[in-house]
Design a protein around this motif. Sequence first.
Motif, PDB file in Angstrom:
ATOM      1  N   HIS A   6       0.829  -1.201   0.000  1.00 19.38           N
ATOM      2  CA  HIS A   6       0.000   0.000   0.000  1.00 19.38           C
ATOM      3  C   HIS A   6       0.869   1.259   0.000  1.00 19.38           C
ATOM      4  CE1 HIS A   6      -3.018  -2.964   1.259  1.00 19.38           C
ATOM      5  NE2 HIS A   6      -3.896  -2.124   0.761  1.00 19.38           N
TER       6      HIS A   6
ATOM      7  N   TYR B  70      -6.528  -1.933   6.174  1.00 23.24           N
ATOM      8  CA  TYR B  70      -6.357  -2.753   4.970  1.00 23.24           C
ATOM      9  C   TYR B  70      -6.952  -4.139   5.182  1.00 23.24           C
ATOM     10  CZ  TYR B  70      -3.097   0.989   3.838  1.00 23.24           C
ATOM     11  OH  TYR B  70      -2.544   2.220   3.611  1.00 23.24           O
TER      12      TYR B  70
ATOM     13  N   ASP C  90      -9.851  -4.808   2.707  1.00 23.73           N
ATOM     14  CA  ASP C  90      -9.476  -5.711   1.614  1.00 23.73           C
ATOM     15  C   ASP C  90      -9.842  -7.160   1.883  1.00 23.73           C
ATOM     16  OD1 ASP C  90      -8.427  -3.359   0.806  1.00 23.73           O
ATOM     17  OD2 ASP C  90      -6.316  -3.936   0.943  1.00 23.73           O
TER      18      ASP C  90
END
Lengths: 292, 313
Positions: free
Chosen positions: B89, B189, B193
């Motif tokens: 990221h 995340y 995700d």
Amino acid sequence: MENQEQQANAADALTQVIANKLDYLSTMQAAVQHGDDRKIYELLDQVRYYQEVKKTRTNRSVNHLAELVDNIHPQISHYLSDNLIDYLGHIYPFFYYEEFTTGMFHIYFGNWWDRRLFGDLDVINVRFEFDKTEYQKLRDSFALESQNQRLNTSKIEAISAESEKLQELVNAQPKRDNQKTQLREQLKENSGKSSMPWESGKVKTERQEIIDQLTQLADEDEKALNAHKLIKENDDKILVLSKEDTILNYEKQSIREAFDDFEHFEAHNASLYADYLNSLLGKSEGEVTVDD
Amino acid sequence: MINENDPSTLTTSGRLLNYNEAIKDGLQTGLTFTKLMDQLIRTTDPNELVDAATQLADFKLDSDYVTFPHQYSNADYYLLFMSRMLELHDQGSQVILQSRDHREELTQQLTSLGDRGTFNFRVETSENGGVFYRERATGQSLFYLNLERKMFRFNSHALTQLFIIDLHDTVPAETVKTSVQVLLDFARYLKEDYGYSVDFNILDAANRQNYAVRAADLPAGIVDRLFVAAAKNDYMLTNGVNGNGAEIALDKGVVVDIFNNQLEGQPEWVLTVHDDEQKISWFDVLLQYPFMRDWYLENLSDLEIKSDPLIFG
């Protein structure tokens, strides 16, 4: 016949009295229908109205007609409160009202945390009924300002001083422990001393002195043991007092913002009835004709 | 009768064959391990990364016949995983992974915090599994992570102890904020995700977040203390909108409420932090307002925000 005439006169008189009452009630009804709050107030207390609003010297006789609506005061009060509270909101922006039962209003001072219940609003008489204790606190607190003090300053100082002393007592524990060890040594020495008869008085006195000192130290030890609890209790007391000072400070600020000082605030309260009714004069949409 | 599981019944060649099979198995395990390590270190696909980390999390490299003298601990794969996840990221530079000389052991530093904190993971030995992310010097476990159960839980107690208390005097608030943001992003995340269940706790900036305080039935004096402290700092604690608590408007539209969330029955006192952009958490308030921090810390035994009791019980 004289009797018949008397009877007729009595009937006439009674008819007139009843007519007066009907007239009073229908005027009141019309005032309500036309939203003429001023008229309603006038009908509720004509004597006061003429004294305070019209400022006429003529002593109107009390006609007791207002007593007709005594038992619907809660309803009248509920009705009148709408415009009155609206008006008060502009002049006393810091007061909040709670209708705890029909037509009865509590006054709260401010919207800060734990604001005080400050009294009641008498809608019928356009009057604040302040809680005497709370009001006095506010008055005192204004008075103390000139000395740069808050209401509870001296109390808080006294409690703080007490806590400080207690803390010192706790801090001095090692010092006391040392002193005790020394004194116990002296005590041992003392009892080992050859006690010649001519010395025994002196040894005894010395011994007593040591024991007295030890006792005093033991007392202080005990106080020190309780100190934390007492200090905690003092902290709670100080919190209550500081909270009250904080609230009073907000109240003073509010009054100063709206009225500059306490005297102006009191003056406004005193003339509230006249001020309010004058504000209503000529304001209501369909004013009912004044009947004199 | 020949029983393959009982060596005494086998012929010599049978025994050798068995031995050979066991070694092959052990080597195969080693090969699988190296593939997973390759995947963990090199992949640029986040899904493969999570997959490798999840498998390595409880990977047993040694077998009866083949053992490897040089091994990293399972906890170290988590550190690697965390670094790689941030790297994917574009935040790889915000953590520094350090390996010890002559020893297979990793530690991590948050770049902005430098040597004020050294972190690693500690494997939870109970059957819950998972790992705790821990500051080594203070032993504070800042969060719990369980890859298998897709769970992430921040720990309010440790975050407070480390960042609000221990580092308060020596590390500027801005630095603390930047450092904690790295941990926050990592959790984000995983949530966004991979659908992890994440408790952001005192770091949660969402307005709807109710931070439950430890004393469900909060003593009234505690709110009084905030009232007095706020007034001294030119802020006013007002009656709450819902009438069963208090509210304080701080700067830039930030509003903190403290109230009983249960209208009837058992009380449950909570804190909320509202701001239009939903960027400010209770943690941020503690960093920015010394009087709020003092109030919180002085009454920590009642006010401490609860963390997941099943993990940090």
